[in-house]
Write a protein that holds these residues in place. Sequence first.
Motif, mmCIF file in Angstrom:
data_model
loop_
_atom_site.group_PDB
_atom_site.id
_atom_site.type_symbol
_atom_site.label_atom_id
_atom_site.label_comp_id
_atom_site.label_asym_id
_atom_site.label_seq_id
_atom_site.Cartn_x
_atom_site.Cartn_y
_atom_site.Cartn_z
ATOM 1 N N LEU A 11 -16.736 33.458 25.712
ATOM 2 C CA LEU A 11 -15.668 34.332 25.239
ATOM 3 C C LEU A 11 -14.392 33.508 25.128
ATOM 4 O O LEU A 11 -14.116 32.685 26.009
ATOM 5 N N GLY A 12 -13.651 33.727 24.049
ATOM 6 C CA GLY A 12 -12.391 33.003 23.876
ATOM 7 C C GLY A 12 -11.406 33.839 23.094
ATOM 8 O O GLY A 12 -11.795 34.624 22.227
ATOM 9 N N SER A 13 -10.119 33.675 23.406
ATOM 10 C CA SER A 13 -9.063 34.364 22.665
ATOM 11 C C SER A 13 -7.771 33.573 22.788
ATOM 12 O O SER A 13 -7.495 33.002 23.847
ATOM 13 N N ALA A 45 -7.331 29.166 31.450
ATOM 14 C CA ALA A 45 -6.401 28.820 30.368
ATOM 15 C C ALA A 45 -6.760 27.416 29.908
ATOM 16 O O ALA A 45 -6.923 26.507 30.733
ATOM 17 N N THR A 46 -6.919 27.244 28.594
ATOM 18 C CA THR A 46 -7.411 25.956 28.085
ATOM 19 C C THR A 46 -6.633 25.537 26.849
ATOM 20 O O THR A 46 -6.230 26.370 26.038
ATOM 21 N N ALA A 47 -6.462 24.225 26.702
ATOM 22 C CA ALA A 47 -5.785 23.710 25.503
ATOM 23 C C ALA A 47 -6.730 23.839 24.311
ATOM 24 O O ALA A 47 -7.939 23.628 24.448
ATOM 25 N N PRO A 48 -6.206 24.180 23.130
ATOM 26 C CA PRO A 48 -7.081 24.299 21.957
ATOM 27 C C PRO A 48 -7.798 22.986 21.659
ATOM 28 O O PRO A 48 -7.189 21.915 21.734
ATOM 29 N N ARG A 92 -10.840 28.704 9.465
ATOM 30 C CA ARG A 92 -11.854 28.280 10.423
ATOM 31 C C ARG A 92 -11.134 27.536 11.549
ATOM 32 O O ARG A 92 -10.260 26.726 11.314
ATOM 33 N N TRP A 93 -11.490 27.847 12.766
ATOM 34 C CA TRP A 93 -10.953 27.142 13.941
ATOM 35 C C TRP A 93 -9.467 27.411 14.148
ATOM 36 O O TRP A 93 -8.792 26.677 14.814
ATOM 37 N N GLY A 94 -8.941 28.435 13.493
ATOM 38 C CA GLY A 94 -7.533 28.796 13.723
ATOM 39 C C GLY A 94 -7.453 29.808 14.846
ATOM 40 O O GLY A 94 -8.470 30.114 15.479
HETATM 41 N N1 LIG Z 1 -9.665 25.786 24.273
HETATM 42 C C1 LIG Z 1 -10.349 26.320 23.230
HETATM 43 N N2 LIG Z 1 -10.383 25.664 22.050
HETATM 44 C C2 LIG Z 1 -11.071 26.230 21.032
HETATM 45 N N3 LIG Z 1 -11.259 25.778 19.770
HETATM 46 C C3 LIG Z 1 -12.013 26.684 19.129
HETATM 47 S S1 LIG Z 1 -12.505 26.540 17.518
HETATM 48 N N4 LIG Z 1 -12.329 27.729 19.930
HETATM 49 C C4 LIG Z 1 -13.096 28.924 19.576
HETATM 50 C C5 LIG Z 1 -14.456 28.916 20.226
HETATM 51 O O1 LIG Z 1 -15.390 28.397 19.344
HETATM 52 C C6 LIG Z 1 -11.744 27.451 21.151
HETATM 53 C C7 LIG Z 1 -11.725 28.123 22.400
HETATM 54 O O2 LIG Z 1 -12.313 29.194 22.595
HETATM 55 N N5 LIG Z 1 -11.013 27.501 23.407
#
Ligand SMILES: Nc1nc2nc(S)n(CCO)c2c(=O)[nH]1
Length: 162
Positions: A11-13, A45-48, A92-94
């Motif tokens: 899960l990610g947001s 909490a994580t860096a993108p 994508r990936w935003g």
């Molecule tokens: N820290 C972090 N970086 C990410 N980059 C992508 S794309 N995603 C979306 C998951 O695929 C993430 C994420 O959930 N967490």
Amino acid sequence: NDTFAQVYIGLGSNLDDPVAQLDAAIGWLQSEAHVSLLVVSGYYATAPIGGPPDQPDFVNAVAEISTRLTPESLLAALQQIEARQQRERKERWGPRTLDLDILLYGEERISLPNLTIPHPRMKERAFVLVPLADLVPDDLELDGQPLAYWLKQVADQAITAL
Ligand SMILES: Nc1nc2nc(S)n(CCO)c2c(=O)[nH]1
């Protein structure tokens, strides 16, 4: 399909109150027919990683479920939950309100145009491996190496327990 699979969901947001987004997604998973939510990791909490650099930090977790749904049906159910939480697939990936990824589905290996399991990038992601390690033993093997090995490889990725 009368066998139950032990499945791990990422899960990610990083939009619109990520902690609340994850709490809501957990609620939907709990009420999903044919899905039993067994346990949820801590929130981190994580860096993108990947995607545009100037986006907000993510909050990530991993949930363990048991389900009789096939991988494709489970994917569809997860996409419904994402849609309910206004997941616009802009870039994508935003940044996104909610991302639900199937990480592992039992011991199965699946490669379909829209679904690869085990998740192809999970070994490179502290935001997956660290919460996953809350739920599985460190000697769980991915591609012939224990989880502890992959955790070492991603030690440089910023991640803090919430
Ligand atoms: N820290 C972090 N970086 C990410 N980059 C992508 S794309 N995603 C979306 C998951 O695929 C993430 C994420 O959930 N967490």
